[in-house]
Design a protein around this motif. Sequence first.
Motif, PDB file in Angstrom:
ATOM      1  N   LEU A  90       0.814  -1.209   0.000  1.00 15.31           N
ATOM      2  CA  LEU A  90       0.000   0.000   0.000  1.00 15.31           C
ATOM      3  C   LEU A  90       0.856   1.272   0.000  1.00 15.31           C
ATOM      4  O   LEU A  90       0.577   2.207  -0.779  1.00 15.31           O
ATOM      5  CB  LEU A  90      -0.960  -0.015   1.182  1.00 15.31           C
TER       6      LEU A  90
ATOM      7  N   THR B  11       0.765   4.327  -3.071  1.00 18.53           N
ATOM      8  CA  THR B  11       0.331   5.709  -2.812  1.00 18.53           C
ATOM      9  C   THR B  11       1.547   6.615  -2.940  1.00 18.53           C
ATOM     10  O   THR B  11       2.321   6.780  -2.007  1.00 18.53           O
ATOM     11  CB  THR B  11      -0.300   5.822  -1.417  1.00 18.53           C
TER      12      THR B  11
ATOM     13  N   PRO C 127     -14.239   9.482  -0.105  1.00 20.07           N
ATOM     14  CA  PRO C 127     -13.262   8.558   0.471  1.00 20.07           C
ATOM     15  C   PRO C 127     -13.886   7.203   0.758  1.00 20.07           C
ATOM     16  O   PRO C 127     -15.049   7.104   1.167  1.00 20.07           O
ATOM     17  CB  PRO C 127     -12.834   9.266   1.760  1.00 20.07           C
TER      18      PRO C 127
ATOM     19  N   THR D 276     -14.060   2.331  -4.085  1.00 15.33           N
ATOM     20  CA  THR D 276     -13.139   1.420  -4.763  1.00 15.33           C
ATOM     21  C   THR D 276     -13.256   1.571  -6.274  1.00 15.33           C
ATOM     22  O   THR D 276     -14.250   2.095  -6.803  1.00 15.33           O
ATOM     23  CB  THR D 276     -13.455  -0.044  -4.401  1.00 15.33           C
TER      24      THR D 276
ATOM     25  N   GLN E 163      -4.647  -1.496  -6.169  1.00 12.35           N
ATOM     26  CA  GLN E 163      -5.760  -0.763  -6.763  1.00 12.35           C
ATOM     27  C   GLN E 163      -6.013  -1.213  -8.194  1.00 12.35           C
ATOM     28  O   GLN E 163      -5.080  -1.572  -8.920  1.00 12.35           O
ATOM     29  CB  GLN E 163      -5.473   0.744  -6.737  1.00 12.35           C
TER      30      GLN E 163
ATOM     31  N   GLN F  70     -10.015  -2.654  -2.254  1.00 13.22           N
ATOM     32  CA  GLN F  70      -9.067  -1.597  -1.933  1.00 13.22           C
ATOM     33  C   GLN F  70      -9.631  -0.233  -2.332  1.00 13.22           C
ATOM     34  O   GLN F  70      -9.888   0.043  -3.503  1.00 13.22           O
ATOM     35  CB  GLN F  70      -7.729  -1.833  -2.646  1.00 13.22           C
ATOM     36  N   ALA F  71      -9.791   0.652  -1.360  1.00 16.15           N
ATOM     37  CA  ALA F  71     -10.245   2.015  -1.652  1.00 16.15           C
ATOM     38  C   ALA F  71      -9.178   2.759  -2.449  1.00 16.15           C
ATOM     39  O   ALA F  71      -7.976   2.522  -2.286  1.00 16.15           O
ATOM     40  CB  ALA F  71     -10.542   2.755  -0.351  1.00 16.15           C
TER      41      ALA F  71
ATOM     42  N   LEU G 277      -6.877   5.734  -3.031  1.00 17.00           N
ATOM     43  CA  LEU G 277      -6.261   6.671  -2.097  1.00 17.00           C
ATOM     44  C   LEU G 277      -5.457   7.721  -2.840  1.00 17.00           C
ATOM     45  O   LEU G 277      -4.951   7.474  -3.946  1.00 17.00           O
ATOM     46  CB  LEU G 277      -5.345   5.909  -1.132  1.00 17.00           C
TER      47      LEU G 277
ATOM     48  N   PRO H 161      -6.268  14.420  -3.555  1.00 16.51           N
ATOM     49  CA  PRO H 161      -6.826  14.467  -2.191  1.00 16.51           C
ATOM     50  C   PRO H 161      -8.295  14.883  -2.210  1.00 16.51           C
ATOM     51  O   PRO H 161      -8.738  15.602  -3.108  1.00 16.51           O
ATOM     52  CB  PRO H 161      -5.959  15.519  -1.491  1.00 16.51           C
TER      53      PRO H 161
ATOM     54  N   HIS I 181     -12.695  12.948  -3.678  1.00 14.61           N
ATOM     55  CA  HIS I 181     -11.504  12.715  -4.483  1.00 14.61           C
ATOM     56  C   HIS I 181     -11.827  12.955  -5.954  1.00 14.61           C
ATOM     57  O   HIS I 181     -12.995  13.011  -6.359  1.00 14.61           O
ATOM     58  CB  HIS I 181     -11.020  11.265  -4.335  1.00 14.61           C
TER      59      HIS I 181
END
Length: 602
Positions: free
Chosen positions: A306, A310, A450, A453, A491, A500-501, A503, A532, A544
Amino acid sequence: MRQSFQETTSPSFGETHLPLVRARMAEQGLDGFVVPHEDEHQNEYLPEANERLAWLTGFSGSAGAAVVMQDRAAVFADGRYTVQVRAQVDPAQFEILDLVEGGVPAYLERAPKGAVIGYDPRLHSPDALARLERSAAKAGASLKPVEVNPLDQAWADRPAQPTAPVVPHEDRYAGESAASKRTRIGQATAEAGADIALLTAPSSIAWLFNIRGGDVIRTPLPLAQALLDADGTARLFLDPRKVTNELPGWLGDDVSLEAPEALEGALDGLSGRKVLIDPGVSSAWYFDRLQAAGATVVRGTDPCTLPRSTKNAVEIEGARQAHIRDGAALARFLHWVDTVAQTTLPDEREIAQALERFREETGALKDLSFDTIAGAGPNGALPHYKPVERTIRRIEKGSLLLVDGGGQYLDGTTDVTRTMAVGEPSADQRRMFTLVLKGHIAMAVVRFPPGTTGHQLDALARLPLWMQGFDYDHGTGHGVGSYLGVHEGPQRIAKAVNTQALLPGMILSNEPGYYREGHWGIRIETLQVVTPAEPIPGGERPMHGFEQLTLAPLDRRLIDVNLLTADERAYVDAYHAEVLAKVGPLLDDEVGDWLEAQCAPL
């Protein structure tokens, strides 16, 4: 120049390695043997020495498997490789089956009762192995791990393992020191309830230690393993022949360099310790060895996965710069297709070589990020077309050309697909291209809360096609590394469920398509990074979005403006304006003038 166009030739079906493997199997009392595509590092792309499936069957795709029985054999490939596998594999020796629909597990369910089927525990993850064991049990057969792989015994002229030098990946590209990464991954290991993490994925090792190598084609990976203690100290098991003069100093005193031969002893010395290891990416052999040593195995996600996905601010800015540079190469290539190629009608080999030539001329290309896909006419209708000698085509007037390629640069990895008209496109081609474009735009402009997925977003890219009765059979988006793999998890954007979200800092592709079998294919692919979460004026919750990274014009001849809404037209105009502003200054007058015309408002 690197070989951008890896042409696949049809094998001589008169020679087969099956008798050699079967003889070795018999020596070990095996009735069957499973041969996965994956190697000891679970890589997608393999060094030549680990291309076991290709040596055995002739099939050289990046996903597949084989099962060898004493009286029959089968090779498995997915829909991407339908044409290639039949061109490369002798049907008199191997039954050719689908990897996804049933696959190896279904084949094992038909094994003879009492059969003993061998497997190399270094080549299968525990998760994959569990499925095979259940299938064999249904047939009344059993799986048996082998100490020595019978295929490796039979492969007399097997190439040597790669020894490409391992070099530092400087902090100005990585954005975080290796010491800082080791500290926080060590903390994550402790939070997972472990004393130490065993890392076997080359991408994780490259990221954690800020190093890069050249053991794997198209991806700057060093083949190695590592043990990371919760206090941030580490042992890196790396072939001494790969160690460059600057590497020990770069790694620092808290990292000990050891030969791969020392790994088994190191694992045996973990008795009583809690060891974190990922059952999805590490082979079963590690689990067996740790359990035999008396260690407590803590199954969990590779703690580097992860954080690696990111990207930090430095990596994101590097990706922007890499895509501007790559965008200039793409503009020169697209100009060539729109001018020279429209007259000379080159073949797919020449097209792929031209694209690499323009990337080479940037002076910054380290490698391609994957073998270039250049699909002319009907070949473009195969989403992951791999050229076979007898299928190579020239582009033709009235058809389409689909080109998918990417570059590896120190500051970023690129992957872009553009579809271009050859001659005057038909109304049907324009309609289908525009439907794909509408889905592409929807994925580019979407805002989402937020926790969302990629699986939840996938339908947005498909909706314009669905509403007209069309679809495509591949995912809409995959993760991309930072001067690492062009395919990176966890992702993804696809129909298949993924928990998985998305990010901030994750880079994904946006690549809807449409494929008319026997005629032509369409795909539009750009890379984009998750931004963000920020409030939307008048809204209640932060959302996002995506920032576009790829900078390459769309073929405006293929856009039916009447099918676009006002907002969609505005998006295309704004995207093209950004392409012109960022890439235009890098071009000479002729290509610059062409780009300005391509990027004019619709």
